[in-house]
Design an enzyme around this catalytic site. Sequence first.
Site, PDB file in Angstrom:
ATOM      1  N   ARG A  52      74.261  80.691 -12.210  1.00  0.00           N
ATOM      2  CA  ARG A  52      74.462  80.803 -10.763  1.00  0.00           C
ATOM      3  C   ARG A  52      75.904  80.429 -10.390  1.00  0.00           C
ATOM      4  O   ARG A  52      76.508  81.061  -9.525  1.00  0.00           O
ATOM      5  CB  ARG A  52      73.453  79.923 -10.012  1.00  0.00           C
ATOM      6  CG  ARG A  52      73.484  80.164  -8.505  1.00  0.00           C
ATOM      7  CD  ARG A  52      72.338  79.466  -7.796  1.00  0.00           C
ATOM      8  NE  ARG A  52      72.432  78.012  -7.887  1.00  0.00           N
ATOM      9  CZ  ARG A  52      71.501  77.185  -7.426  1.00  0.00           C
ATOM     10  NH1 ARG A  52      70.398  77.660  -6.863  1.00  0.00           N
ATOM     11  NH2 ARG A  52      71.652  75.880  -7.541  1.00  0.00           N
ATOM     12  N   LYS A 151      76.890  79.801  -3.748  1.00  0.00           N
ATOM     13  CA  LYS A 151      76.884  78.361  -3.510  1.00  0.00           C
ATOM     14  C   LYS A 151      78.348  77.934  -3.370  1.00  0.00           C
ATOM     15  O   LYS A 151      78.964  77.422  -4.308  1.00  0.00           O
ATOM     16  CB  LYS A 151      76.171  77.636  -4.652  1.00  0.00           C
ATOM     17  CG  LYS A 151      75.647  76.275  -4.268  1.00  0.00           C
ATOM     18  CD  LYS A 151      74.580  75.816  -5.224  1.00  0.00           C
ATOM     19  CE  LYS A 151      74.299  74.336  -5.130  1.00  0.00           C
ATOM     20  NZ  LYS A 151      73.725  73.901  -3.878  1.00  0.00           N
TER      21      LYS A 151
END
Length: 290
Positions: A52, A151
Amino acid sequence: MGLLIYLNGEFVPEEEAKVSVFDHGYLYGDGVFEGIRAYNGLVFRLKQHIDRLYDSAKAINLEIPYTRDKMSQVVCETCRRNNLRDAYIRLVVSRGKGDLGLDPRKCEAPTVVCMASSITLYPQELYKTGLDVITVPTRRNIAEGVNPRIKSLNYLNNIMAKMEAAIAGVEEAILLTQEGYVAECTGDNIFMARDGVVKTPATHLGMLQGVTRDAVIELARKRGIRVEETVLTRYDFFTADECWLTGTAAELIPVVKIDNRVIGDGRPGPIFAALLEDYRELVKDDGAEI
Ligand code: PXG
């Protein structure tokens, strides 16, 4: 004793872990990060977190100067150097030192930081009593802007929502999408159960695809519970039998009130309880060895 921080290839005492005020992570929130947890010497789903991180970096055109293997080793080494077997780990990669303009091409090299400390757990009481949450006026970023799948170091959207919850005297905020669908909370994903079916907002609506969220979906399916990733409104949550949040820090935490509506019978429900138990079992062996 202070922590040893990984900073651009070296471990330094926390007082010496300093980053330039010209770093675009500081000036513009230009960077990405991960929050990871280790349980009893195993870093939970490290590969998913590393993947991620690299996806977030790719999305903002930030090239991380390490291989994924090397980055995973940095995480484990940071835990080892700090003698931590249970830890909260923060990996941060920012654009690096540049000039006062926005242009990321002027930044020399990304700044890579890894910190690990012992985790401050949520009060155990909350897992029994459940949270009181509200939906807030601040909407989740639109995917066509800073996509919430990234993120990124720019968390103002979430921080504004957190403030609005605090002003209202509740613990957490639910952010809606631009269209008014339920997206997620400020640092957690959200789930509900109704008539034995578990439902959670689909990630294409614009939210972070939580590592905990994915694990909980798997655990529910393993139990033979139907799980739907779908479009959900406030009404769906008001009329749910159960509701809970998922995140690295919180694990699974129950919600018993939303916008002053009592959820189910006002107590954490049986599906939540079963999945929390499964999750606490899962973290014992689903991780990379420190
Ligand atoms: N949504 C958002 C917006 C998040 O930031 C999650 C969901 C849950 O994802 P994981 O992968 O953890 O299941 C997050 C991540 C903290 C803190 O210290 C937590 C997050 C981010 C920043 C700080 O509580 N949560």
